[in-house]
Design a protein around this motif. Structure first.
Motif: not given
Ligand code: COA
Length: 259
Positions: A23, A65-67, A132
């Motif tokens: 995650r 945060a774990d979204l 972000t």
């Molecule tokens: N909370 C919960 N799960 C998350 C998460 C978060 N903040 N960020 C990533 N994950 C999970 C994804 O949902 C995915 O789960 P799945 O396999 O069940 O679909 C897994 O982690 C992998 O994520 P993915 O996006 O495919 O990985 P990546 O390596 O290509 O990218 C990030 C990694 C961190 C760049 C991208 O996941 C991202 O941008 N996440 C959101 C970050 C965000 O907006 N945080 C909150 C800011 S307020």
């Protein structure tokens, strides 16, 4: 299941790895509970002087945060989570231990806020940082608006927070968000070398200097200088100060005892 892997890496130094690669090391309630407990534990003892925090894998330091969990939480639960997040980040700052974030990949939202609550930040070439939150309809809630502007000034903080854009490691270094860039593949080693350079100094002096800097930030210069003097009194009374003088006179490395 443990949310962190905790390893002793030399005398007085611990490496904490957020162990939630699938995650992207996001901050769940379980992870936050464990982080708070770990911070409380090291801060109440004298054995650990420097903590390096990093994330498992090479994709993320901490994706905020774990979204997925957040989507299941009521407003009241979100408030309670934020209270605990803010309390934990403050405990990191108030600790006598020095905390170093070793940013191994993406650090967004709460991930960047965790790094900002640490005393120092080291980034891998693949690291990306960003507050972000405005992109998903919220604002930083773990101190990001305040800590980033204190660290790099309000103009640059607004540039980053209002756009919600992501900085790569080199940009983050140029902006002053990270202190050091690690060579590829040598992030933990670089962070641990920094930890060791701090650990070998007099314990009371290091923690007192940390608090003097942090507490002085919100004061005017005269008040801040008076604060520095009050902190100086603490080191004046230590055996380690005398040991430092003896070691200098005897042309040998000091043997500090933390008192
Ligand atoms: N909370 C919960 N799960 C998350 C998460 C978060 N903040 N960020 C990533 N994950 C999970 C994804 O949902 C995915 O789960 P799945 O396999 O069940 O679909 C897994 O982690 C992998 O994520 P993915 O996006 O495919 O990985 P990546 O390596 O290509 O990218 C990030 C990694 C961190 C760049 C991208 O996941 C991202 O941008 N996440 C959101 C970050 C965000 O907006 N945080 C909150 C800011 S307020």
């Amino acid at each position: 299941m443990a949310e962190f892997k905790v390893e002793q890496r030399g005398e007085g130094i611990q490496l904490w790895t957020i162990d939630g690669e699938t995650r992207r090391n996001a901050i769940s309630r379980a992870m936050l509970n464990e982080l708070e407990a770990l911070v409380t534990r090291v801060s109440s003892g004298r054995d650990v002087r420097v903590v390096v925090i990093t994330g498992a894998g090479d994709k993320a330091f901490c994706a905020g945060a774990d979204l997925k969990e957040r989507a299941t939480m009521s407003e009241a639960e979100v408030r309670a989570f934020l209270d605990q997040l803010r309390r934990t980040f403050r405990a990191i700052e108030r600790s006598d231990c020095v905390f170093i974030a070793a940013i191994n990949g993406a650090a967004f939202g709460g991930g960047t806020e965790l790094a900002l609550s640490c005393d120092l930040r080291v980034a891998a070439p693949v690291a990306e940082l960003g507050l972000t939150e405005v992109r998903i309809g919220i604002i930083p809630g773990g101190g990001g608006t305040q800590r980033l502007s204190r660290l790099i000034g309000p103009g640059r903080a607004k540039d980053l927070i209002l756009t919600g854009r992501r900085l790569n490691a080199a940009e983050a270094f140029t902006f002053g968000v990270v202190n050091r860039l690690a060579p590829e593949g040598r992030l933990v080693e670089t962070a641990l070398a920094l930890a060791e350079a701090i650990r070998e100094n007099a314990p009371v002096a290091v923690s007192t200097a940390k608090h003097a800097i942090d507490e002085g930030l919100s004061l005017d210069l005269d008040e801040a200088l008076a604060l520095e003097l009050r902190h100086y009194e603490k080191v004046l009374a230590t055996e380690d100060r005398l040991e430092g003088l003896r070691a200098f006179a005897e042309k040998r490395p000091p043997r500090f005892r933390g008192r």
